[in-house]
Design a protein around this motif. Sequence first.
Motif, short mmCIF file in Angstrom:
data_model
loop_
_atom_site.label_atom_id
_atom_site.label_comp_id
_atom_site.label_asym_id
_atom_site.label_seq_id
_atom_site.Cartn_x
_atom_site.Cartn_y
_atom_site.Cartn_z
N ALA A 135 0.92 -1.24 0.19
CA ALA A 135 0.22 -0.23 -0.25
C ALA A 135 0.66 1.44 -0.03
CB ALA A 135 -0.77 -0.08 1.09
N ASN A 136 2.00 1.37 0.80
CA ASN A 136 2.76 2.89 1.16
C ASN A 136 4.34 2.18 0.42
OD1 ASN A 136 0.86 3.98 2.79
ND2 ASN A 136 1.41 2.80 4.33
N HIS A 137 4.28 3.18 -0.92
CA HIS A 137 5.59 2.62 -1.51
C HIS A 137 6.03 1.46 -2.17
CE1 HIS A 137 6.27 6.74 0.16
NE2 HIS A 137 6.55 6.06 1.11
N TRP A 200 10.98 5.34 3.60
CA TRP A 200 9.92 4.90 2.95
C TRP A 200 9.91 3.87 3.94
CZ3 TRP A 200 11.89 3.80 -2.56
CH2 TRP A 200 12.47 5.52 -3.37
N LEU A 201 9.95 3.54 4.71
CA LEU A 201 9.76 1.97 6.44
C LEU A 201 10.59 2.53 7.26
CD1 LEU A 201 11.52 -0.47 4.35
CD2 LEU A 201 9.35 0.05 4.27
#
Length: 273
Positions: A135-137, A200-201
């Motif tokens: 869902a994210n990146h 990003w994480l």
Amino acid sequence: MLKTRLLTALVLVPLVFWGVLGLPNDRFSLVFGLVVLGGVWELANLCGLRAAPARLAVVLGMAGILWLLFDSRHAGWVMPFIQVLALAWAVNFLVLLSGAVVPRPRDGFRPLFLLMGLLALAGVWLALTRLHGMANHGPALMMFFLLLIWVADSGAYFAGRRFGRRKLAPHISPGKTIEGVVGALTGGLLCALVLAWLQWLPLSAGLLVLICVSTVLVSVGGDLWESVLKRERGMKDSGNILPGHGGVLDRIDSQIAAGPWFVAALSFAGVPL
């Protein structure tokens, strides 16, 4: 040879960027599935199926399996399967380095090797389509993973040529050196620091370094695994579809091992996939 490799890369790299970053997950899964099927065609040959109809039957069978897996790629059993496969690749790396496996010429069909290869190819397809669909990146992390392997491969190539003295696994791949692996790990370290900077994480820089460096190590095992198959068949390359690079398996052998490890490591670190 280097010039040919670079020219082929100049064509392929923009296509890969477009496919990873520009396609939705379902279409990416389809395109990556076609790449996997190209690897299956070559794997069947490496495992002793020289006749084109027999290899085509294996490819069609794998296509059916990927079709069935498509709607199940987010099922609950998929991540445990990827984690078990990641552990198997780690063990593979240690076994191949130990000298317990010494390639020797073999003739005839080897169904067990083919089955293991098909499981590995299905596993990397599941792992990387799962990563791309985050869902994210998701697409960006998928592209980062590919860049991680490319940077590591480049680091290994140039460090090995410049400093390579001590052989890593001469019984399998005489061209690979410990110095080359150090170059690959250095590339992995640099990539990890870039990923930490991008944020990003939700993971610490230290954990990202551990994930990236271990992914690079496991990727070496994928390269050695394919080298065993090729040496036992007396083949330099798995195919000749990519000028200067060989076949499909020659280009994705590192990713076959590293993909499940990278995704499993992220899952163990608590990243939702």
